[in-house]
Write a protein that holds these residues in place. Structure first.
Motif, PDB file in Angstrom:
ATOM      1  N   UNK A  54      47.019  15.056  31.882  1.00  0.00           N
ATOM      2  CA  UNK A  54      46.284  13.913  32.428  1.00  0.00           C
ATOM      3  C   UNK A  54      45.124  14.287  33.349  1.00  0.00           C
ATOM      4  N   UNK A  55      44.844  15.574  33.484  1.00  0.00           N
ATOM      5  CA  UNK A  55      43.671  15.968  34.274  1.00  0.00           C
ATOM      6  C   UNK A  55      42.425  15.342  33.639  1.00  0.00           C
ATOM      7  N   UNK A  56      41.585  14.656  34.416  1.00  0.00           N
ATOM      8  CA  UNK A  56      40.412  13.973  33.845  1.00  0.00           C
ATOM      9  C   UNK A  56      39.494  14.919  33.061  1.00  0.00           C
ATOM     10  N   UNK A  57      38.883  14.343  32.038  1.00  0.00           N
ATOM     11  CA  UNK A  57      37.890  15.035  31.193  1.00  0.00           C
ATOM     12  C   UNK A  57      38.481  16.153  30.352  1.00  0.00           C
ATOM     13  N   UNK A  58      39.789  16.134  30.149  1.00  0.00           N
ATOM     14  CA  UNK A  58      40.415  17.071  29.205  1.00  0.00           C
ATOM     15  C   UNK A  58      40.685  16.327  27.896  1.00  0.00           C
ATOM     16  N   UNK A  59      40.849  17.041  26.784  1.00  0.00           N
ATOM     17  CA  UNK A  59      40.956  16.381  25.478  1.00  0.00           C
ATOM     18  C   UNK A  59      42.117  15.398  25.342  1.00  0.00           C
ATOM     19  N   UNK A  60      43.214  15.601  26.100  1.00  0.00           N
ATOM     20  CA  UNK A  60      44.407  14.784  25.900  1.00  0.00           C
ATOM     21  C   UNK A  60      44.632  13.732  26.984  1.00  0.00           C
ATOM     22  N   UNK A  61      43.745  13.659  27.969  1.00  0.00           N
ATOM     23  CA  UNK A  61      44.044  12.813  29.123  1.00  0.00           C
ATOM     24  C   UNK A  61      43.983  11.322  28.809  1.00  0.00           C
ATOM     25  N   UNK A  62      43.213  10.943  27.798  1.00  0.00           N
ATOM     26  CA  UNK A  62      43.018   9.529  27.490  1.00  0.00           C
ATOM     27  C   UNK A  62      44.079   9.067  26.497  1.00  0.00           C
ATOM     28  N   UNK A  63      44.971   8.212  26.928  1.00  0.00           N
ATOM     29  CA  UNK A  63      46.056   7.739  26.071  1.00  0.00           C
ATOM     30  C   UNK A  63      47.400   7.968  26.739  1.00  0.00           C
ATOM     31  N   UNK A  64      48.440   7.792  25.983  1.00  0.00           N
ATOM     32  CA  UNK A  64      49.798   7.888  26.531  1.00  0.00           C
ATOM     33  C   UNK A  64      50.507   9.146  26.062  1.00  0.00           C
ATOM     34  N   UNK A  65      51.367   9.659  26.914  1.00  0.00           N
ATOM     35  CA  UNK A  65      52.309  10.705  26.529  1.00  0.00           C
ATOM     36  C   UNK A  65      53.618  10.027  26.148  1.00  0.00           C
ATOM     37  N   UNK A  66      54.195  10.429  25.039  1.00  0.00           N
ATOM     38  CA  UNK A  66      55.478   9.882  24.611  1.00  0.00           C
ATOM     39  C   UNK A  66      56.528  10.983  24.665  1.00  0.00           C
ATOM     40  N   UNK A  67      57.598  10.718  25.398  1.00  0.00           N
ATOM     41  CA  UNK A  67      58.709  11.663  25.542  1.00  0.00           C
ATOM     42  C   UNK A  67      59.836  11.221  24.622  1.00  0.00           C
ATOM     43  N   UNK A  68      60.241  12.120  23.754  1.00  0.00           N
ATOM     44  CA  UNK A  68      61.271  11.827  22.759  1.00  0.00           C
ATOM     45  C   UNK A  68      62.319  12.933  22.796  1.00  0.00           C
ATOM     46  N   UNK A  69      63.577  12.563  23.003  1.00  0.00           N
ATOM     47  CA  UNK A  69      64.684  13.525  23.076  1.00  0.00           C
ATOM     48  C   UNK A  69      64.376  14.646  24.065  1.00  0.00           C
ATOM     49  N   UNK A  70      63.916  14.249  25.251  1.00  0.00           N
ATOM     50  CA  UNK A  70      63.662  15.181  26.357  1.00  0.00           C
ATOM     51  C   UNK A  70      62.563  16.193  26.063  1.00  0.00           C
ATOM     52  N   UNK A  71      61.714  15.924  25.094  1.00  0.00           N
ATOM     53  CA  UNK A  71      60.557  16.764  24.802  1.00  0.00           C
ATOM     54  C   UNK A  71      59.285  15.923  24.856  1.00  0.00           C
ATOM     55  N   UNK A  72      58.182  16.565  25.200  1.00  0.00           N
ATOM     56  CA  UNK A  72      56.890  15.887  25.116  1.00  0.00           C
ATOM     57  C   UNK A  72      56.488  15.897  23.644  1.00  0.00           C
ATOM     58  N   UNK A  73      56.712  14.766  22.986  1.00  0.00           N
ATOM     59  CA  UNK A  73      56.497  14.703  21.538  1.00  0.00           C
ATOM     60  C   UNK A  73      55.022  14.665  21.177  1.00  0.00           C
ATOM     61  N   UNK A  74      54.239  13.857  21.923  1.00  0.00           N
ATOM     62  CA  UNK A  74      52.819  13.726  21.597  1.00  0.00           C
ATOM     63  C   UNK A  74      52.045  13.231  22.811  1.00  0.00           C
ATOM     64  N   UNK A  75      50.741  13.481  22.802  1.00  0.00           N
ATOM     65  CA  UNK A  75      49.852  13.013  23.869  1.00  0.00           C
ATOM     66  C   UNK A  75      48.672  12.291  23.234  1.00  0.00           C
ATOM     67  N   UNK A  76      47.908  11.598  24.062  1.00  0.00           N
ATOM     68  CA  UNK A  76      46.752  10.816  23.601  1.00  0.00           C
ATOM     69  C   UNK A  76      47.160   9.776  22.568  1.00  0.00           C
ATOM     70  N   UNK A  77      48.324   9.162  22.778  1.00  0.00           N
ATOM     71  CA  UNK A  77      48.831   8.152  21.850  1.00  0.00           C
ATOM     72  C   UNK A  77      48.299   6.767  22.213  1.00  0.00           C
TER      73      UNK A  77
END
Length: 275
Positions: free
Chosen positions: A163-186
């Motif tokens: 979520x650090x600003x101006x990084x490729x993945x910061x815009x959108x949501x992080x989804x946590x699935x089964x205690x893992x970071x499944x995806x970012x920028x969702x």
């Protein structure tokens, strides 16, 4: 005697057949749960119901139309449910289709809560906007596919870096699935509720939106104020203190999981005694 044994074997085989079919149906429902396929499945059930009612009432034209929809439905199901069927086949190939989907232990749940709380504390103090959604019973596969797949072990450092600003993945949501970071920028669905305060932005609307269509728990950090909010069951809890956030997450994840495991163990114990 041989005839009686044969009849008994057919009876047992029928029971096993029914149990296996229901189990496969149950696993397929788990695969499509939380996806748009659920709504399509409801539509198919409506068509079947209309077909039966129209036949009973003697509505010939409507009955014929519903019958044609059913006749071509098999091909339509393959086309419409293609992503879900692909996912089921992938899970079968990995050997996960017949395995339990809820194998998280208490240590992993507590680690997840600690990582989220620590990352939230860091970002709130520095007013770094964040949106973290935690999958529970309802699947979020449709929303995971809209982002960048990570499938990474969860840590506060990883969440902060995303979520650090101006990084490729910061815009959108992080989804946590089964205690893992499944995806970012969702991308999450925005709430259409007219009761949302005008001072709340897109993150809060997305957090409310996902809580209206799934049973997920979503944490929001405001970029403007650094305030911490949480949504679940279509409700928004604003301006939470860190202790309150940890208490809610622990209650919904760790304690809920313990109660569920205890209930399952008690059911299994009774089943063995009855057996």
């Amino acid at each position: 005697m041989q005839f009686a044994d044969f009849t008994l074997w057919k009876y047992l085989a029928s029971i096993v057949d029914i149990v296996l079919v229901w189990y496969v149906i149950y696993k397929l429902i788990n695969v499509i749960r939380g996806t748009k396929a659920v709504q399509l499945l409801k539509g198919i059930l409506v068509i079947l119901l209309v077909r039966v009612v129209s036949e009973w009432l003697g509505l010939i034209t409507l009955s014929w139309m519903m019958q044609q929809a059913i006749n071509w439905g098999f091909l339509a199901v393959i086309i419409i449910f293609q992503p879900e069927l692909r996912r089921a086949l992938e899970q079968l190939g990995r050997g996960r289709f017949f395995s339990s989907s809820r194998t998280q232990d208490d240590d992993n749940q507590e680690k997840t809560v600690e990582a989220i709380v620590k990352a939230t504390d860091y970002m709130a103090k520095r007013r770094i906007g964040a949106l973290i959604s935690i999958e529970r019973e309802t699947g979020m596969s449709d929303y995971i596919e809209t982002g960048i797949q990570l499938n990474s072990n969860i840590s506060s450092e990883l969440l902060i870096n995303i979520f650090i600003p101006n990084t490729p993945l910061h815009d959108g949501a992080v989804i946590i699935q089964r205690n893992n970071v499944s995806a970012a920028a969702c991308y999450l669905p925005l709430s259409e509720s007219p009761f949302i305060s005008k001072e709340l932005g897109t993150r809060h609307r997305a957090a409310l939106g996902i809580s209206e269509v799934t049973d997920s728990v979503t944490v929001v950090v405001s970029e403007e104020t650094g305030n911490i909010s949480l949504t679940k069951n279509g409700e928004l809890h604003r301006d939470l203190k860190l202790e309150e956030l940890k208490e809610i997450l622990t209650s919904d994840m760790v304690i809920h999981n313990k109660v569920k495991q205890a209930s399952s163990a008690r059911w299994n114990w009774r089943g063995k005694n009855n057996g």
